[in-house]
Write a protein that holds these residues in place. Sequence first.
Motif, PDB file in Angstrom:
ATOM      1  N   VAL A 150       8.671  72.219  20.024  1.00 17.56           N
ATOM      2  CA  VAL A 150       8.327  73.235  20.892  1.00 17.56           C
ATOM      3  C   VAL A 150       9.371  73.504  22.179  1.00 17.56           C
ATOM      4  CG1 VAL A 150       6.733  74.232  22.688  1.00 17.56           C
ATOM      5  CG2 VAL A 150       5.815  73.001  20.738  1.00 17.56           C
ATOM      6  N   ASN A 151      10.004  72.389  22.511  1.00 13.76           N
ATOM      7  CA  ASN A 151      10.754  72.583  23.751  1.00 13.76           C
ATOM      8  C   ASN A 151      12.243  73.071  23.078  1.00 13.76           C
ATOM      9  OD1 ASN A 151       9.205  71.990  25.610  1.00 13.76           O
ATOM     10  ND2 ASN A 151       9.885  69.918  25.648  1.00 13.76           N
ATOM     11  N   SER A 152      12.581  72.463  22.034  1.00 11.35           N
ATOM     12  CA  SER A 152      13.808  73.320  21.096  1.00 11.35           C
ATOM     13  C   SER A 152      13.592  74.689  20.623  1.00 11.35           C
ATOM     14  CB  SER A 152      14.150  72.374  19.880  1.00 11.35           C
ATOM     15  OG  SER A 152      14.974  72.584  19.182  1.00 11.35           O
ATOM     16  N   LYS A 205      10.272  76.692   5.243  1.00  8.35           N
ATOM     17  CA  LYS A 205      11.498  77.185   4.726  1.00  8.35           C
ATOM     18  C   LYS A 205      12.614  76.811   6.015  1.00  8.35           C
ATOM     19  CE  LYS A 205       9.761  80.844   2.164  1.00  8.35           C
ATOM     20  NZ  LYS A 205       8.246  81.107   2.400  1.00  8.35           N
ATOM     21  N   THR A 206      13.127  77.815   6.668  1.00  6.13           N
ATOM     22  CA  THR A 206      14.171  77.533   7.591  1.00  6.13           C
ATOM     23  C   THR A 206      13.671  78.053   8.955  1.00  6.13           C
ATOM     24  OG1 THR A 206      15.569  79.253   6.883  1.00  6.13           O
ATOM     25  CG2 THR A 206      16.101  76.950   6.408  1.00  6.13           C
ATOM     26  N   SER A 207      12.453  78.249   9.115  1.00  5.97           N
ATOM     27  CA  SER A 207      11.955  78.984  10.351  1.00  5.97           C
ATOM     28  C   SER A 207      11.304  77.932  11.197  1.00  5.97           C
ATOM     29  CB  SER A 207      10.617  79.789   9.881  1.00  5.97           C
ATOM     30  OG  SER A 207       9.944  80.154  11.093  1.00  5.97           O
ATOM     31  N   GLN A 208      12.203  78.186  12.362  1.00  2.34           N
ATOM     32  CA  GLN A 208      11.726  77.070  13.505  1.00  2.34           C
ATOM     33  C   GLN A 208      10.288  77.620  13.999  1.00  2.34           C
ATOM     34  OE1 GLN A 208      14.489  77.309  16.820  1.00  2.34           O
ATOM     35  NE2 GLN A 208      14.177  74.996  17.272  1.00  2.34           N
ATOM     36  N   ARG A 209       9.888  78.698  13.806  1.00  6.86           N
ATOM     37  CA  ARG A 209       8.479  79.067  14.593  1.00  6.86           C
ATOM     38  C   ARG A 209       7.596  78.222  13.701  1.00  6.86           C
ATOM     39  NH1 ARG A 209       4.268  82.282  13.764  1.00  6.86           N
ATOM     40  NH2 ARG A 209       5.091  83.449  11.783  1.00  6.86           N
ATOM     41  N   LEU A 210       7.686  78.478  12.079  1.00  2.00           N
ATOM     42  CA  LEU A 210       7.087  77.717  11.392  1.00  2.00           C
ATOM     43  C   LEU A 210       6.900  76.326  11.466  1.00  2.00           C
ATOM     44  CD1 LEU A 210       7.257  80.107   8.128  1.00  2.00           C
ATOM     45  CD2 LEU A 210       5.318  80.116   9.926  1.00  2.00           C
ATOM     46  N   LEU A 211       8.080  75.743  11.832  1.00  4.09           N
ATOM     47  CA  LEU A 211       8.302  74.161  11.856  1.00  4.09           C
ATOM     48  C   LEU A 211       7.386  73.928  12.896  1.00  4.09           C
ATOM     49  CD1 LEU A 211       9.798  71.623  11.287  1.00  4.09           C
ATOM     50  CD2 LEU A 211      11.261  72.227  13.061  1.00  4.09           C
ATOM     51  N   VAL A 212       7.526  74.458  14.096  1.00  7.20           N
ATOM     52  CA  VAL A 212       6.766  74.230  15.359  1.00  7.20           C
ATOM     53  C   VAL A 212       5.294  74.240  15.223  1.00  7.20           C
ATOM     54  CG1 VAL A 212       6.120  74.956  17.792  1.00  7.20           C
ATOM     55  CG2 VAL A 212       8.514  74.974  16.997  1.00  7.20           C
ATOM     56  N   LYS A 213       4.850  75.420  14.601  1.00  2.78           N
ATOM     57  CA  LYS A 213       3.289  75.661  14.045  1.00  2.78           C
ATOM     58  C   LYS A 213       2.850  74.391  13.092  1.00  2.78           C
ATOM     59  CE  LYS A 213       0.187  78.904  12.284  1.00  2.78           C
ATOM     60  NZ  LYS A 213       0.146  80.101  11.392  1.00  2.78           N
ATOM     61  N   THR A 214       3.479  74.226  12.212  1.00  5.91           N
ATOM     62  CA  THR A 214       3.159  73.224  11.455  1.00  5.91           C
ATOM     63  C   THR A 214       3.134  71.765  11.876  1.00  5.91           C
ATOM     64  OG1 THR A 214       4.308  74.312   9.705  1.00  5.91           O
ATOM     65  CG2 THR A 214       3.781  72.163   9.214  1.00  5.91           C
ATOM     66  N   ALA A 215       4.018  71.559  13.012  1.00  8.71           N
ATOM     67  CA  ALA A 215       3.961  70.193  13.627  1.00  8.71           C
ATOM     68  C   ALA A 215       2.653  70.306  14.649  1.00  8.71           C
ATOM     69  CB  ALA A 215       5.330  69.932  14.619  1.00  8.71           C
ATOM     70  N   ARG A 228       8.095  89.948  21.854  1.00  6.45           N
ATOM     71  CA  ARG A 228       7.266  90.389  23.013  1.00  6.45           C
ATOM     72  C   ARG A 228       6.534  89.423  23.461  1.00  6.45           C
ATOM     73  NH1 ARG A 228       3.462  94.280  21.132  1.00  6.45           N
ATOM     74  NH2 ARG A 228       1.871  93.300  22.831  1.00  6.45           N
ATOM     75  N   ASP A 229       6.519  89.247  24.745  1.00  4.85           N
ATOM     76  CA  ASP A 229       5.816  88.211  25.373  1.00  4.85           C
ATOM     77  C   ASP A 229       6.324  86.593  24.649  1.00  4.85           C
ATOM     78  OD1 ASP A 229       4.623  89.951  26.915  1.00  4.85           O
ATOM     79  OD2 ASP A 229       2.698  90.073  25.638  1.00  4.85           O
ATOM     80  N   ILE A 230       7.198  86.622  24.364  1.00  7.16           N
ATOM     81  CA  ILE A 230       7.616  85.218  23.366  1.00  7.16           C
ATOM     82  C   ILE A 230       7.816  84.192  24.670  1.00  7.16           C
ATOM     83  CG2 ILE A 230      10.014  85.414  23.266  1.00  7.16           C
ATOM     84  CD1 ILE A 230       9.692  84.032  20.653  1.00  7.16           C
ATOM     85  N   ARG A 231       8.536  84.271  25.604  1.00  9.70           N
ATOM     86  CA  ARG A 231       8.606  83.216  26.485  1.00  9.70           C
ATOM     87  C   ARG A 231       7.255  82.944  27.374  1.00  9.70           C
ATOM     88  NH1 ARG A 231      14.063  85.997  29.041  1.00  9.70           N
ATOM     89  NH2 ARG A 231      15.291  84.792  27.564  1.00  9.70           N
ATOM     90  N   PHE A 232       6.580  83.842  27.653  1.00 11.01           N
ATOM     91  CA  PHE A 232       5.058  83.395  28.090  1.00 11.01           C
ATOM     92  C   PHE A 232       4.309  82.569  27.094  1.00 11.01           C
ATOM     93  CE2 PHE A 232       0.485  84.993  28.492  1.00 11.01           C
ATOM     94  CZ  PHE A 232       0.260  84.354  29.572  1.00 11.01           C
ATOM     95  N   ARG A 233       4.257  83.017  25.871  1.00  9.42           N
ATOM     96  CA  ARG A 233       3.456  82.292  24.963  1.00  9.42           C
ATOM     97  C   ARG A 233       3.954  80.984  24.712  1.00  9.42           C
ATOM     98  NH1 ARG A 233      -0.345  85.626  23.481  1.00  9.42           N
ATOM     99  NH2 ARG A 233      -0.114  87.887  23.032  1.00  9.42           N
ATOM    100  N   ILE A 234       5.467  80.738  24.696  1.00 11.27           N
ATOM    101  CA  ILE A 234       6.033  79.451  24.484  1.00 11.27           C
ATOM    102  C   ILE A 234       5.603  78.462  25.704  1.00 11.27           C
ATOM    103  CG2 ILE A 234       8.134  78.071  24.183  1.00 11.27           C
ATOM    104  CD1 ILE A 234       9.232  80.386  22.486  1.00 11.27           C
ATOM    105  N   SER A 235       5.640  79.095  26.568  1.00  8.29           N
ATOM    106  CA  SER A 235       5.278  78.564  28.112  1.00  8.29           C
ATOM    107  C   SER A 235       3.892  78.055  28.030  1.00  8.29           C
ATOM    108  CB  SER A 235       5.624  79.217  29.191  1.00  8.29           C
ATOM    109  OG  SER A 235       5.093  78.710  30.549  1.00  8.29           O
ATOM    110  N   ASN A 236       2.840  78.876  27.435  1.00 11.03           N
ATOM    111  CA  ASN A 236       1.641  78.403  27.447  1.00 11.03           C
ATOM    112  C   ASN A 236       1.602  77.144  26.518  1.00 11.03           C
ATOM    113  OD1 ASN A 236       0.680  80.303  29.188  1.00 11.03           O
ATOM    114  ND2 ASN A 236      -0.013  81.391  27.245  1.00 11.03           N
ATOM    115  N   VAL A 237       2.315  77.126  25.241  1.00  9.81           N
ATOM    116  CA  VAL A 237       2.219  76.124  24.302  1.00  9.81           C
ATOM    117  C   VAL A 237       2.690  74.760  25.081  1.00  9.81           C
ATOM    118  CG1 VAL A 237       3.200  75.200  22.138  1.00  9.81           C
ATOM    119  CG2 VAL A 237       2.332  77.548  22.135  1.00  9.81           C
ATOM    120  N   GLN A 238       4.061  74.919  25.805  1.00  9.90           N
ATOM    121  CA  GLN A 238       4.316  73.668  26.446  1.00  9.90           C
ATOM    122  C   GLN A 238       3.418  73.071  27.367  1.00  9.90           C
ATOM    123  OE1 GLN A 238       7.913  75.938  27.589  1.00  9.90           O
ATOM    124  NE2 GLN A 238       9.345  74.679  26.849  1.00  9.90           N
TER     125      GLN A 238
END
Length: 195
Positions: free
Chosen positions: A188-190, A60-70, A130-140
């Motif tokens: 992910v960085n975006s 759809k237009t979800s950046q989170r789903l875009l990243v997860k799909t990529a 909740r914990d979004i920055r921590f989780r994104i940092s892990n992914v990066q």
Amino acid sequence: MATRLLPINFCLLFLTALLFMASCMNSAEASDEFVKASCKTTPYPALCYTSLSNYASSIKTSQRLLVKTALKVTLDAGRNTSSFLVKLSGNEKTRKSKTGPVGDCVELLRNVVDEISKSVKEMDRIKDNRDIRFRISNVQTWVSAAMTDENTCTEGMTGKTVSAKVKRMVTEKMEVLEEQTSNALCLVNSYASHH
């Protein structure tokens, strides 16, 4: 009287169906445009769009789903490349490669698959802020580590211990995987920059 209402009811039903189809088309177009616009920001936009456009309706237009799909697309590419390398290292002609550069690549690709897999799971854990920055940092961190492992594999093919044919086959497979991973990291960085 009932026969007069029949054409009106039919027209109303037809218009309702037409409006529903138009809204679905607009939604599909918006999803596709979102994927296309997001991919334009990546290092390999054509590959990005080609690999993600089939999933636009679920993104759809979800950046989170875009990243997860990529990341899932990258994980599939990593698994395919890993399987290719395992078969290649088991081939009679390249059997000596099990301890050489091809064998090293097999181990490195196991790491890549593990790192990208952890990244997909971590994206699943992002449900709210909740914990979004921590989780994104892990992914990066994990996607960056995967890129390093991929580069190490490719650079290991430059020696003279591997035939030109094997070098070419491995390098071609790795190039596509490295481009997929690079695109995924960019997305992910975006996503991280918005949180």
